[in-house]
Design an enzyme around this catalytic site. Sequence first.
Site, PDB file in Angstrom:
ATOM      1  N   GLU A  50       0.820  -1.207   0.000  1.00 53.46           N
ATOM      2  CA  GLU A  50       0.000   0.000   0.000  1.00 53.46           C
ATOM      3  C   GLU A  50       0.854   1.258   0.000  1.00 53.46           C
ATOM      4  O   GLU A  50       0.533   2.246  -0.671  1.00 53.46           O
ATOM      5  CB  GLU A  50      -0.948  -0.002   1.203  1.00 53.46           C
ATOM      6  CG  GLU A  50      -2.053  -1.047   1.120  1.00 53.46           C
ATOM      7  CD  GLU A  50      -2.988  -0.833  -0.063  1.00 53.46           C
ATOM      8  OE1 GLU A  50      -3.038   0.290  -0.605  1.00 53.46           O
ATOM      9  OE2 GLU A  50      -3.677  -1.789  -0.444  1.00 53.46           O
ATOM     10  N   TYR A 133      -5.946   6.387   4.777  1.00 54.03           N
ATOM     11  CA  TYR A 133      -6.138   5.364   3.740  1.00 54.03           C
ATOM     12  C   TYR A 133      -5.352   4.096   4.048  1.00 54.03           C
ATOM     13  O   TYR A 133      -5.889   2.986   3.998  1.00 54.03           O
ATOM     14  CB  TYR A 133      -5.738   5.885   2.351  1.00 54.03           C
ATOM     15  CG  TYR A 133      -5.665   4.749   1.372  1.00 54.03           C
ATOM     16  CD1 TYR A 133      -6.831   4.181   0.861  1.00 54.03           C
ATOM     17  CD2 TYR A 133      -4.445   4.172   1.020  1.00 54.03           C
ATOM     18  CE1 TYR A 133      -6.784   3.082   0.010  1.00 54.03           C
ATOM     19  CE2 TYR A 133      -4.389   3.077   0.180  1.00 54.03           C
ATOM     20  CZ  TYR A 133      -5.555   2.540  -0.320  1.00 54.03           C
ATOM     21  OH  TYR A 133      -5.510   1.448  -1.145  1.00 54.03           O
ATOM     22  N   ASP A 151      -9.569   4.651  -2.332  1.00 54.85           N
ATOM     23  CA  ASP A 151      -8.473   5.153  -3.163  1.00 54.85           C
ATOM     24  C   ASP A 151      -9.076   5.761  -4.424  1.00 54.85           C
ATOM     25  O   ASP A 151     -10.299   5.948  -4.523  1.00 54.85           O
ATOM     26  CB  ASP A 151      -7.469   4.036  -3.476  1.00 54.85           C
ATOM     27  CG  ASP A 151      -8.036   2.980  -4.430  1.00 54.85           C
ATOM     28  OD1 ASP A 151      -9.271   2.978  -4.685  1.00 54.85           O
ATOM     29  OD2 ASP A 151      -7.249   2.147  -4.932  1.00 54.85           O
ATOM     30  N   CYS A 203     -14.411  -0.472 -14.278  1.00 53.36           N
ATOM     31  CA  CYS A 203     -14.872   0.919 -14.180  1.00 53.36           C
ATOM     32  C   CYS A 203     -13.675   1.860 -14.350  1.00 53.36           C
ATOM     33  O   CYS A 203     -13.351   2.666 -13.482  1.00 53.36           O
ATOM     34  CB  CYS A 203     -15.554   1.128 -12.834  1.00 53.36           C
ATOM     35  SG  CYS A 203     -16.546   2.633 -12.727  1.00 53.36           S
ATOM     36  N   CYS A 210     -18.932  -1.174 -19.058  1.00 53.69           N
ATOM     37  CA  CYS A 210     -20.153  -1.220 -18.260  1.00 53.69           C
ATOM     38  C   CYS A 210     -20.916  -2.530 -18.435  1.00 53.69           C
ATOM     39  O   CYS A 210     -21.557  -3.016 -17.497  1.00 53.69           O
ATOM     40  CB  CYS A 210     -21.052  -0.044 -18.612  1.00 53.69           C
ATOM     41  SG  CYS A 210     -20.329   1.571 -18.209  1.00 53.69           S
ATOM     42  N   CYS A 213     -19.840  -5.094 -15.889  1.00 54.50           N
ATOM     43  CA  CYS A 213     -19.825  -4.684 -14.486  1.00 54.50           C
ATOM     44  C   CYS A 213     -20.909  -5.400 -13.692  1.00 54.50           C
ATOM     45  O   CYS A 213     -22.089  -5.375 -14.079  1.00 54.50           O
ATOM     46  CB  CYS A 213     -20.017  -3.170 -14.383  1.00 54.50           C
ATOM     47  SG  CYS A 213     -20.057  -2.578 -12.667  1.00 54.50           S
ATOM     48  N   CYS A 219     -26.093   1.290 -11.346  1.00 58.09           N
ATOM     49  CA  CYS A 219     -25.237   2.439 -11.596  1.00 58.09           C
ATOM     50  C   CYS A 219     -26.046   3.603 -12.173  1.00 58.09           C
ATOM     51  O   CYS A 219     -26.525   3.552 -13.312  1.00 58.09           O
ATOM     52  CB  CYS A 219     -24.114   2.052 -12.555  1.00 58.09           C
ATOM     53  SG  CYS A 219     -22.981   3.412 -12.892  1.00 58.09           S
TER      54      CYS A 219
END
Length: 356
Positions: A50, A133, A151, A203, A210, A213, A219
Amino acid sequence: MRDTSAIPVPKSETLLDWYDGHARKMPWRVGPAERKAGVRPDPYRIWMSEVMLQQTTVAAVKDYFLKFTGKWPTVSDLAAAEDADVMANWAGLGYYARARNLLKCARAVADEHGGVFPQTYAELLKLPGIGPYTAAAVASIAFDEPAVVVDGNVERVMSRIFNVQTPLPDAKPELTEWAATLTPTDRPGDYAQAVMDLGATICTPRNPACGLCPWRDNCRARLEGTPTDLPRKKPKKAKPKRRGIAYIARRVDGAYLLETRPESGLLGGMLGWPGSDWAETDPVPAPPIRAEWKTLNEEAKHTFTHFHLSLTVLTALVPMERQPERGEFIEADAFDPASLPTVMRKAFALTDRGKT
């Protein structure tokens, strides 16, 4: 414009089902099948990844991660490492303050926690160099605390799912609130990675897929036909331009004159070429040793987060007995240009020796 207020909120279970079959394979990740079999993530590896991934791509990080964890397999190993060794191995990842904070955090875990990472968001946040975060990511992924991990990928997904029109960075609190509503208590670590994978692979910023997804029916932006317009961002200010001088002196025996930069500021604690200050005005010459300096025809150019830098590169060959006013000579067999920060490597690459 279509009324999307009645669209049901997406379910975390739907995304987790997708993740079980589409999780990206990464050297620091314990995949969903392994998790179900009882394998637990190593918080040290999660934390390391990270920190490295901040402002850097997964593709760029993988080799660095393997190098670091191969050289320092535990947080205690890293805590015992020499600062210069860690900084040299970090070269190329940029944002060298992260490397300094990496060491501070490792030493705090080793000295104050017996080499064992705290297991909660609140305790992780107390460690040096760990912000909200990173604390949330480690708490969630390593310890399955339902912390809210947000994020850039998650911001993009939330902005589209809920059709958030507020531009970033002003939208961050709103997007975090939406992300919190979807974060489950069951498998929160897998969910955090799933929503990040969704943003990275489906995405995407441009041309989102899409049709693939798992949350497409939930959405709001897709139903409005505006996913590529989101997230909105404020216009960026033009980056200022700064100039400086880099002095590359080579002794007749092949040794190079280098200096360690001050701990504070850009490239703090890193080894580099002596030089002038970096300013928006013409740089003031500051040669580190008496020599016949030659100016190269080409400048070394590099872009930092907040400004563009152009370095005029001067070179010189100096005799053995000549002593520098600052810095020290590094013997030829100990000099490795790859350990220098990127901007310093760019300057060296312009010299005859750097081109061979």
